[in-house]
Design a protein around this motif. Sequence first.
Motif, PDB file in Angstrom:
ATOM      1  N   ARG A  59      21.943   9.538 -13.745  1.00  0.00           N
ATOM      2  CA  ARG A  59      20.600  10.976 -13.784  1.00  0.00           C
ATOM      3  C   ARG A  59      19.129  11.033 -13.643  1.00  0.00           C
ATOM      4  NH1 ARG A  59      19.129  15.455 -18.748  1.00  0.00           N
ATOM      5  NH2 ARG A  59      17.242  15.975 -17.220  1.00  0.00           N
ATOM      6  N   VAL A  60      18.827  10.810 -12.213  1.00  0.00           N
ATOM      7  CA  VAL A  60      17.346  10.113 -12.327  1.00  0.00           C
ATOM      8  C   VAL A  60      16.120  10.880 -13.192  1.00  0.00           C
ATOM      9  CG1 VAL A  60      15.809   9.745 -10.238  1.00  0.00           C
ATOM     10  CG2 VAL A  60      18.396   9.634 -10.052  1.00  0.00           C
ATOM     11  N   ILE A  61      15.075  11.105 -13.664  1.00  0.00           N
ATOM     12  CA  ILE A  61      14.137  10.819 -14.770  1.00  0.00           C
ATOM     13  C   ILE A  61      13.571  11.623 -13.901  1.00  0.00           C
ATOM     14  CG2 ILE A  61      12.143  10.499 -16.135  1.00  0.00           C
ATOM     15  CD1 ILE A  61      13.644   7.960 -16.950  1.00  0.00           C
ATOM     16  N   ASP A  62      13.294  12.795 -14.231  1.00  0.00           N
ATOM     17  CA  ASP A  62      11.872  13.708 -13.302  1.00  0.00           C
ATOM     18  C   ASP A  62      11.070  14.204 -14.078  1.00  0.00           C
ATOM     19  OD1 ASP A  62      11.291  14.622 -11.165  1.00  0.00           O
ATOM     20  OD2 ASP A  62      12.657  16.351 -10.832  1.00  0.00           O
ATOM     21  N   LYS A  63       9.951  14.966 -13.598  1.00  0.00           N
ATOM     22  CA  LYS A  63       9.322  15.743 -14.226  1.00  0.00           C
ATOM     23  C   LYS A  63       9.596  16.571 -15.610  1.00  0.00           C
ATOM     24  CE  LYS A  63       7.945  18.738 -10.056  1.00  0.00           C
ATOM     25  NZ  LYS A  63       6.565  18.575  -9.443  1.00  0.00           N
ATOM     26  N   GLY A  64       8.855  16.556 -16.239  1.00  0.00           N
ATOM     27  CA  GLY A  64       9.608  18.343 -17.631  1.00  0.00           C
ATOM     28  C   GLY A  64      11.022  17.720 -17.897  1.00  0.00           C
ATOM     29  N   ASP A  65      11.584  16.675 -17.510  1.00  0.00           N
ATOM     30  CA  ASP A  65      12.365  15.825 -18.413  1.00  0.00           C
ATOM     31  C   ASP A  65      11.761  15.468 -19.920  1.00  0.00           C
ATOM     32  OD1 ASP A  65      14.578  16.406 -16.216  1.00  0.00           O
ATOM     33  OD2 ASP A  65      14.640  14.616 -16.087  1.00  0.00           O
ATOM     34  N   VAL A  66      12.442  15.632 -20.717  1.00  0.00           N
ATOM     35  CA  VAL A  66      12.102  15.446 -22.301  1.00  0.00           C
ATOM     36  C   VAL A  66      12.917  14.202 -22.973  1.00  0.00           C
ATOM     37  CG1 VAL A  66      12.486  16.353 -24.964  1.00  0.00           C
ATOM     38  CG2 VAL A  66      11.369  17.727 -22.961  1.00  0.00           C
ATOM     39  N   LEU A  67      12.803  12.604 -22.988  1.00  0.00           N
ATOM     40  CA  LEU A  67      13.419  11.685 -22.920  1.00  0.00           C
ATOM     41  C   LEU A  67      13.050  11.572 -24.353  1.00  0.00           C
ATOM     42  CD1 LEU A  67      12.234   9.366 -20.077  1.00  0.00           C
ATOM     43  CD2 LEU A  67      13.526  11.203 -20.195  1.00  0.00           C
ATOM     44  N   GLU A 125       3.697   8.536 -21.833  1.00  0.00           N
ATOM     45  CA  GLU A 125       3.355   7.743 -22.995  1.00  0.00           C
ATOM     46  C   GLU A 125       3.906   7.013 -23.780  1.00  0.00           C
ATOM     47  OE1 GLU A 125      -1.807   7.065 -24.390  1.00  0.00           O
ATOM     48  OE2 GLU A 125      -1.068   8.850 -23.913  1.00  0.00           O
ATOM     49  N   ILE A 126       3.406   5.921 -24.283  1.00  0.00           N
ATOM     50  CA  ILE A 126       4.390   5.607 -25.880  1.00  0.00           C
ATOM     51  C   ILE A 126       3.314   4.370 -26.434  1.00  0.00           C
ATOM     52  CG2 ILE A 126       6.415   3.834 -25.966  1.00  0.00           C
ATOM     53  CD1 ILE A 126       7.708   4.219 -23.933  1.00  0.00           C
ATOM     54  N   PRO A 127       3.668   5.186 -27.767  1.00  0.00           N
ATOM     55  CA  PRO A 127       3.031   3.888 -27.928  1.00  0.00           C
ATOM     56  C   PRO A 127       2.611   2.421 -28.109  1.00  0.00           C
ATOM     57  CG  PRO A 127       3.526   5.965 -30.127  1.00  0.00           C
ATOM     58  CD  PRO A 127       4.654   5.677 -28.359  1.00  0.00           C
ATOM     59  N   VAL A 128       1.442   1.587 -28.419  1.00  0.00           N
ATOM     60  CA  VAL A 128       1.428   0.654 -28.337  1.00  0.00           C
ATOM     61  C   VAL A 128       1.655   0.380 -26.601  1.00  0.00           C
ATOM     62  CG1 VAL A 128       2.057  -1.880 -29.161  1.00  0.00           C
ATOM     63  CG2 VAL A 128       2.212  -0.423 -30.056  1.00  0.00           C
ATOM     64  N   ILE A 129       3.192   0.225 -25.965  1.00  0.00           N
ATOM     65  CA  ILE A 129       3.209   0.185 -24.974  1.00  0.00           C
ATOM     66  C   ILE A 129       2.060   1.366 -23.661  1.00  0.00           C
ATOM     67  CG2 ILE A 129       5.003   0.145 -22.580  1.00  0.00           C
ATOM     68  CD1 ILE A 129       6.779   0.008 -24.589  1.00  0.00           C
ATOM     69  N   GLY A 130       2.089   2.170 -24.163  1.00  0.00           N
ATOM     70  CA  GLY A 130       0.852   2.533 -23.153  1.00  0.00           C
ATOM     71  C   GLY A 130       1.738   4.365 -21.923  1.00  0.00           C
ATOM     72  N   LYS A 131       0.842   4.073 -21.131  1.00  0.00           N
ATOM     73  CA  LYS A 131       1.168   4.531 -20.114  1.00  0.00           C
ATOM     74  C   LYS A 131       1.863   4.236 -19.055  1.00  0.00           C
ATOM     75  CE  LYS A 131      -2.630   8.380 -20.196  1.00  0.00           C
ATOM     76  NZ  LYS A 131      -2.667   8.872 -19.290  1.00  0.00           N
ATOM     77  N   MET A 132       2.953   4.793 -18.604  1.00  0.00           N
ATOM     78  CA  MET A 132       4.047   4.216 -17.737  1.00  0.00           C
ATOM     79  C   MET A 132       4.711   4.997 -17.132  1.00  0.00           C
ATOM     80  SD  MET A 132       7.473   2.441 -19.602  1.00  0.00           S
ATOM     81  CE  MET A 132       7.807   1.939 -18.228  1.00  0.00           C
ATOM     82  N   GLU A 133       4.822   5.161 -15.191  1.00  0.00           N
ATOM     83  CA  GLU A 133       5.796   5.929 -14.701  1.00  0.00           C
ATOM     84  C   GLU A 133       7.361   6.218 -15.009  1.00  0.00           C
ATOM     85  OE1 GLU A 133       5.437   7.244  -9.558  1.00  0.00           O
ATOM     86  OE2 GLU A 133       4.759   5.653 -10.260  1.00  0.00           O
ATOM     87  N   VAL A 134       7.867   6.721 -14.843  1.00  0.00           N
ATOM     88  CA  VAL A 134       8.959   6.897 -15.393  1.00  0.00           C
ATOM     89  C   VAL A 134      10.240   7.779 -14.267  1.00  0.00           C
ATOM     90  CG1 VAL A 134       8.415   5.937 -17.616  1.00  0.00           C
ATOM     91  CG2 VAL A 134       9.115   8.672 -16.739  1.00  0.00           C
ATOM     92  N   LYS A 135       9.528   8.620 -13.125  1.00  0.00           N
ATOM     93  CA  LYS A 135      10.380   9.336 -12.370  1.00  0.00           C
ATOM     94  C   LYS A 135      10.430   8.585 -11.640  1.00  0.00           C
ATOM     95  CE  LYS A 135       9.225  13.617  -8.893  1.00  0.00           C
ATOM     96  NZ  LYS A 135       8.207  13.937  -8.818  1.00  0.00           N
ATOM     97  N   GLY A 136      12.179   8.958 -10.912  1.00  0.00           N
ATOM     98  CA  GLY A 136      12.502   8.211 -10.291  1.00  0.00           C
ATOM     99  C   GLY A 136      13.632   7.540 -10.942  1.00  0.00           C
ATOM    100  N   MET A 137      13.026   6.629 -12.110  1.00  0.00           N
ATOM    101  CA  MET A 137      14.374   5.495 -12.564  1.00  0.00           C
ATOM    102  C   MET A 137      15.971   6.112 -13.517  1.00  0.00           C
ATOM    103  SD  MET A 137      11.222   3.461 -14.029  1.00  0.00           S
ATOM    104  CE  MET A 137      12.016   2.226 -15.109  1.00  0.00           C
ATOM    105  N   THR A 138      16.527   5.524 -13.644  1.00  0.00           N
ATOM    106  CA  THR A 138      17.463   5.827 -15.088  1.00  0.00           C
ATOM    107  C   THR A 138      16.935   5.272 -15.696  1.00  0.00           C
ATOM    108  OG1 THR A 138      18.947   3.547 -14.467  1.00  0.00           O
ATOM    109  CG2 THR A 138      19.385   5.850 -12.864  1.00  0.00           C
ATOM    110  N   SER A 139      18.115   5.793 -16.734  1.00  0.00           N
ATOM    111  CA  SER A 139      18.095   5.815 -18.132  1.00  0.00           C
ATOM    112  C   SER A 139      17.999   4.396 -18.763  1.00  0.00           C
ATOM    113  CB  SER A 139      18.820   6.605 -19.049  1.00  0.00           C
ATOM    114  OG  SER A 139      20.049   6.638 -19.175  1.00  0.00           O
ATOM    115  N   ARG A 140      18.992   3.593 -17.509  1.00  0.00           N
ATOM    116  CA  ARG A 140      19.204   2.109 -17.807  1.00  0.00           C
ATOM    117  C   ARG A 140      18.324   1.804 -17.650  1.00  0.00           C
ATOM    118  NH1 ARG A 140      21.673  -0.603 -13.943  1.00  0.00           N
ATOM    119  NH2 ARG A 140      22.046   0.708 -12.293  1.00  0.00           N
ATOM    120  N   GLN A 141      17.477   2.079 -16.428  1.00  0.00           N
ATOM    121  CA  GLN A 141      16.451   1.707 -15.787  1.00  0.00           C
ATOM    122  C   GLN A 141      15.276   1.191 -16.299  1.00  0.00           C
ATOM    123  OE1 GLN A 141      15.933   2.908 -11.978  1.00  0.00           O
ATOM    124  NE2 GLN A 141      17.406   1.709 -11.230  1.00  0.00           N
ATOM    125  N   LEU A 142      15.175   2.673 -17.246  1.00  0.00           N
ATOM    126  CA  LEU A 142      13.757   2.766 -17.808  1.00  0.00           C
ATOM    127  C   LEU A 142      14.222   1.241 -19.304  1.00  0.00           C
ATOM    128  CD1 LEU A 142      11.067   4.196 -18.490  1.00  0.00           C
ATOM    129  CD2 LEU A 142      12.791   6.130 -19.857  1.00  0.00           C
TER     130      LEU A 142
END
Length: 267
Positions: free
Chosen positions: A54-62, A111-128
Amino acid sequence: MKRALSSAIPLQLILFLSLVISMVACTPSRKLNYFNNLPDSTVVHLPKVIEEERVIDKGDVLDIQFNAKDQDAVTPFNKQTSATMTPGGGSKSSVAPPAQGYTVDPLGIIEIPVIGKMEVKGMTSRQLKSRLTALVSPYLKEPIVDVKFNTFNITVLGEVRAPGTFNLTGAKTTVFEALAAAGDLPNSAKKYNIHLYRDYNGERSVTKLDLTNKSLLYNQQLFQMKPNDVIYVQTRRSSVFREDFGLVASIVTLVVSIVTLGFTLTK
């Protein structure tokens, strides 16, 4: 003689009306049953399902969790959430409840604590997972990162028993599971002409599905649902006609019965 003939007319009307009603009420089973053209055998072998990531898209909750040997060092990286209780223990609803986790914004960013903002759209969960592991490695010793999807929303509209939006569990969801969540299809639904609206991974389409044909079982792209798919089920025109005709027929039958009773009493 005339009285006998007159009393016979309402009876003939009743018999004729009953015949018409029975003819209209009959629906060919091929329009009501699923997969009419399956072979008449105990077991039907279907092609293997090819696993798709599955590819991450806008609106997904991870759901993203960080672990390491030093739990104190991990704490700043994990999102702090408070548990909530649903009054009455919760209930089944036609609207998917909001899921907790990292929601991908319209730009495809979380946006993840410490890491900050990152673009994830189009990635798979394995890639993220691989990317996050590399980012926290300078801070954590032997980090373990777990990434899962918290949402798989499907919307079912039209001629179903319980239309609505449903958050289905599991990485793989079929069209049957989506329809089952909506209470399945009544006999008045067009099983042979269902519209599937799909907006996934940058591609939008509307496809017609025929649940009476076995070919759907062999089409993985259609049989397997994608996140945020919308299924629209149409109503058969004959069903609407039968409902209206049934009401009119009931009224006519009542009138004819009263007339027949009147002729009987006047004998």
